[in-house]
Write a protein that holds these residues in place. Sequence first.
Motif, mmCIF file in Angstrom:
data_model
loop_
_atom_site.group_PDB
_atom_site.id
_atom_site.type_symbol
_atom_site.label_atom_id
_atom_site.label_comp_id
_atom_site.label_asym_id
_atom_site.label_seq_id
_atom_site.Cartn_x
_atom_site.Cartn_y
_atom_site.Cartn_z
ATOM 1 N N ARG A 192 0.829 -1.209 0.000
ATOM 2 C CA ARG A 192 0.000 0.000 0.000
ATOM 3 C C ARG A 192 0.867 1.264 0.000
ATOM 4 N NH1 ARG A 192 -3.337 -3.109 3.817
ATOM 5 N NH2 ARG A 192 -5.194 -3.806 2.690
ATOM 6 N N ILE A 193 1.988 1.222 0.714
ATOM 7 C CA ILE A 193 2.889 2.377 0.740
ATOM 8 C C ILE A 193 3.457 2.636 -0.648
ATOM 9 C CG2 ILE A 193 5.124 3.192 1.584
ATOM 10 C CD1 ILE A 193 4.451 1.934 4.273
ATOM 11 N N ASP A 194 3.804 1.583 -1.365
ATOM 12 C CA ASP A 194 4.306 1.750 -2.736
ATOM 13 C C ASP A 194 3.249 2.386 -3.624
ATOM 14 O OD1 ASP A 194 6.775 0.697 -2.125
ATOM 15 O OD2 ASP A 194 6.231 -1.352 -2.659
ATOM 16 N N VAL A 195 1.985 2.043 -3.403
ATOM 17 C CA VAL A 195 0.900 2.675 -4.160
ATOM 18 C C VAL A 195 0.791 4.154 -3.798
ATOM 19 C CG1 VAL A 195 -1.609 2.746 -4.499
ATOM 20 C CG2 VAL A 195 -0.411 0.544 -4.447
ATOM 21 N N ASP B 97 -10.813 11.867 -2.230
ATOM 22 C CA ASP B 97 -11.845 11.897 -3.264
ATOM 23 C C ASP B 97 -11.349 11.256 -4.558
ATOM 24 O OD1 ASP B 97 -13.362 13.207 -1.401
ATOM 25 O OD2 ASP B 97 -12.987 15.207 -2.226
ATOM 26 N N GLU B 98 -10.080 11.459 -4.864
ATOM 27 C CA GLU B 98 -9.501 10.847 -6.060
ATOM 28 C C GLU B 98 -9.498 9.326 -5.954
ATOM 29 O OE1 GLU B 98 -5.094 10.223 -8.057
ATOM 30 O OE2 GLU B 98 -5.407 11.843 -6.612
ATOM 31 N N ARG B 99 -9.118 8.807 -4.784
ATOM 32 C CA ARG B 99 -9.044 7.358 -4.597
ATOM 33 C C ARG B 99 -10.436 6.725 -4.617
ATOM 34 N NH1 ARG B 99 -5.667 4.466 -6.034
ATOM 35 N NH2 ARG B 99 -5.405 3.027 -4.280
ATOM 36 N N LEU B 100 -11.421 7.440 -4.085
ATOM 37 C CA LEU B 100 -12.780 6.887 -4.040
ATOM 38 C C LEU B 100 -13.380 6.700 -5.425
ATOM 39 C CD1 LEU B 100 -14.313 8.798 -0.984
ATOM 40 C CD2 LEU B 100 -13.792 6.348 -1.140
ATOM 41 N N ARG B 101 -12.802 7.354 -6.425
ATOM 42 C CA ARG B 101 -13.299 7.182 -7.793
ATOM 43 C C ARG B 101 -12.812 5.873 -8.420
ATOM 44 N NH1 ARG B 101 -12.627 12.991 -8.032
ATOM 45 N NH2 ARG B 101 -10.478 12.786 -8.745
#
Length: 330
Positions: free
Chosen positions: A85-88, A112-116
Motif C-alpha cells: 500500500r505504501i508503494d501505491v 476523493d480521487e481514490r474513491l473514484r
Amino acid sequence: MATIRKLRGRWQAQVRRRGTKPRCKSFDTKLEAEKWARELEAQVDRFGAAPDTRILESTTLSELLERYKTEVSPTKRGSVQEIQRIDVLKRHDIAYRTMMGLSPQDISSFRDERLRTVAPSTTVRELAILSHVLEVAIRDWGLPLGRNVVKLVRRPVIRNERKRRLEGNEEQRLLDACSGGKIPYFRTLLIVAIETGMRRGEILGLRWGDISHNRRVITLTMTKNGSGREVPLSQRAYSALSEWKGRSDETETRVFAMAPGSLEQAWYRLLARAEVSGLRFHDLRHEGVSRLFERGLNVIEVSSISGHKELRMLRRYAHLDAADLVARLG
C-alpha cells in the motif's frame, strides 16, 4: 500576533513571541503567509518555542513513507500488505508535497480521487497509513509538525456488511462437489471453516501440533487481532480432522498445506461444480459464528471462540435465522 505586510511585491509574515527568536518568511500570496504564521504560532504555543521548520520545507511525504516502510512496517504482522500500500501511495501526487505545504485540503483531494477508483475500505486503510506515518514522524522522529492533518479529514463510510449464509442444500452440494476436485482435504477444510468460524489465514496456518486431541481444542498462538485464543471443536469438526490425519502425510506438519491464492482458485472451481453463486469463502465465517449463536451461546462465549474483540464487529457476523429465533421465543 503575527505581522503580515507586502514587501517588494511579495507578502511577508513575521512572528514575534517573548523569549523566542523572531521568525519571518515571504510568500507569493497573503493567504499562504497567514497560513504559515498561524501554524508557527500554534507550534510556539505547543512547544514553548519556535522550532526550526526549515526541515519541513525540504522533506516530502514520499521520504517519510519510504523511511516508515524501512523502519516501521517490517515490525508488523501485516508488513507485506502495508508495504504494498505504501508503494501505491508513493505513486500519487500527494507524495511529492513537502511537509510544510501539506494541508487537510490535500488529504481531502487524495481521498476523493481514490474513491473514484477503489473501494471505501481501501481508501480508509491508506488514510490510516498516512495518519500513522505523520504520528511516528512527530513523536519518534522529532519532525516539528504542529498537527496531524490526516486526522482533520473525514474518513469514508464503509458499508460492506454481508448477510449471505448457506441456503437450502448448498452446504451438502459444496461438500459433495469436493470429491470432484484434486485437493483431498478440501472437504475437511470446509467443515472446519463452517463449524469453528475461523478466519481463512487461521485455517491455512493450522498445524497438527495446534490440535489437542485430549481436550478437542485448537490453540491459536497468534491471530489477526494480535492475541491468541482457543477454539473448541465440535464432534463433526473433530471427526473430519481425525479422518484426514489418518490419510495425510505423516511428515507434513501443516493440516492444510495450501497458499491463500490457491485456496481462492480452488474455491471458485468448487462453486462452479456445486452450482452455487454469490458465496465467498469468508461467508463461511459468517455462517459459523451465526450457528454458534443459534446453538444458544452468549456474546462472551461466541467472541472467545471467534476472536472478535468488539461487539460492533461481532454483530456484523451474527445474522441469525428469524425462524429459529421465533422457535426459541415460544
